[in-house]
Design a protein around this motif. Sequence first.
Motif, PDB file in Angstrom:
ATOM      1  N   LEU A 223     -35.635  41.769 -32.722  1.00  0.00           N
ATOM      2  CA  LEU A 223     -35.257  42.371 -34.003  1.00  0.00           C
ATOM      3  C   LEU A 223     -33.850  42.950 -33.957  1.00  0.00           C
ATOM      4  N   HIS A 224     -33.504  43.611 -32.863  1.00  0.00           N
ATOM      5  CA  HIS A 224     -32.196  44.245 -32.740  1.00  0.00           C
ATOM      6  C   HIS A 224     -31.075  43.223 -32.876  1.00  0.00           C
ATOM      7  N   ASN A 225     -31.203  42.081 -32.226  1.00  0.00           N
ATOM      8  CA  ASN A 225     -30.146  41.065 -32.271  1.00  0.00           C
ATOM      9  C   ASN A 225     -30.218  40.201 -33.523  1.00  0.00           C
ATOM     10  N   ALA A 226     -31.418  40.034 -34.068  1.00  0.00           N
ATOM     11  CA  ALA A 226     -31.551  39.222 -35.278  1.00  0.00           C
ATOM     12  C   ALA A 226     -31.028  39.933 -36.509  1.00  0.00           C
ATOM     13  N   LEU A 227     -30.848  41.265 -36.443  1.00  0.00           N
ATOM     14  CA  LEU A 227     -30.416  42.023 -37.611  1.00  0.00           C
ATOM     15  C   LEU A 227     -28.931  41.872 -37.932  1.00  0.00           C
ATOM     16  N   ILE A 228     -28.129  41.413 -36.979  1.00  0.00           N
ATOM     17  CA  ILE A 228     -26.681  41.326 -37.232  1.00  0.00           C
ATOM     18  C   ILE A 228     -26.360  40.388 -38.389  1.00  0.00           C
ATOM     19  N   PRO A 229     -26.877  39.154 -38.417  1.00  0.00           N
ATOM     20  CA  PRO A 229     -26.624  38.307 -39.598  1.00  0.00           C
ATOM     21  C   PRO A 229     -27.234  38.887 -40.874  1.00  0.00           C
ATOM     22  N   VAL A 230     -28.353  39.602 -40.744  1.00  0.00           N
ATOM     23  CA  VAL A 230     -28.985  40.214 -41.924  1.00  0.00           C
ATOM     24  C   VAL A 230     -28.076  41.280 -42.508  1.00  0.00           C
ATOM     25  N   ILE A 231     -27.478  42.113 -41.642  1.00  0.00           N
ATOM     26  CA  ILE A 231     -26.555  43.145 -42.114  1.00  0.00           C
ATOM     27  C   ILE A 231     -25.335  42.504 -42.755  1.00  0.00           C
ATOM     28  N   THR A 232     -24.915  41.353 -42.226  1.00  0.00           N
ATOM     29  CA  THR A 232     -23.763  40.651 -42.788  1.00  0.00           C
ATOM     30  C   THR A 232     -23.980  40.322 -44.254  1.00  0.00           C
TER      31      THR A 232
END
Length: 305
Positions: A223-232
């Motif tokens: 979840l921590h690493n998958a959130l970066i594109p989501v925040i983008t």
Amino acid sequence: MTRYIVFRLFWLLVVLLVVSFITFALMHLVPGGPWDREKALAPQVVEALNKKYGLDKPFFVQFGNFLNGIVHGDLGVSYSRQDRNVTDLLLEGLPKTATLGVTAFALALLIGIPFGMAAALKQNSFIDYLSVLFSTIFASVPGFVLGILLMIIFSVTLHWLPTGGWGSVKQIIMPAFALATLPAAFIARITRASTLEVMRQDYIRTVRAMGIKERVILIRHILHNALIPVITVAGPELAFLISGSFIIENLFSIPGIGKMFVLGVAARDYGLIMGSVLFYAFAIAFINLVVDVFYGVIDPRIRYD
């Protein structure tokens, strides 16, 4: 980081200047003016009003006066409501627009991220297919169409919710949901794709081989690493929800900045149009800056040297 923020703030001012010039020019190129009425005003009255508000001066003089007013915190008066200052009108509508936008954004995250995560963790299952179906349907239905359907079902048929207005929690539910469905569908698709990509990385297989609990792997690593594109995509979506709510506000009769913008365009109210456009431009540019800075919080490997 400080130098990067200062640099971006400088460019934010440049963007606002360019947006204000383009908007100001387009307003003066469009036929008609703020004194057009069904029953035309006398030419002497129009001439007196133009002289009073400086609309008889050359274009660049008018634009210079507008910029001078902004520097002093004055956006001028509303030509359609001459007893009110544009700044006061925007401040009056801002809490309503911000509340609607933030509520819709929270709904989009609460719907989109769990749907996307569940679809990725249960790939090719019923949940995955349901998530894809949800994303496809709500990405295809415009917000105002969904808003009308919600009115027919929950207001006209079931009498559960009011059709519009502002002041109670019930009056926020339908417009917030109608505004949130499109970004929720988009966030769900991005979350699913990002989670699947992270789950296929070598370091995920390594931590699983170390015997770490699946719940810890899911929260701390996937979840921590998958959130970066989501925040983008979430940052621009927040700006879109705050600045793109004028159709929903008009549909549900919400007295926010979006509805003021629509009324300002219909009345050729130059001051109200300029104030609304600059607010939207500032919201989009500032939120994008916050998102870029937030990258470094989510992923310490990102630097702004």
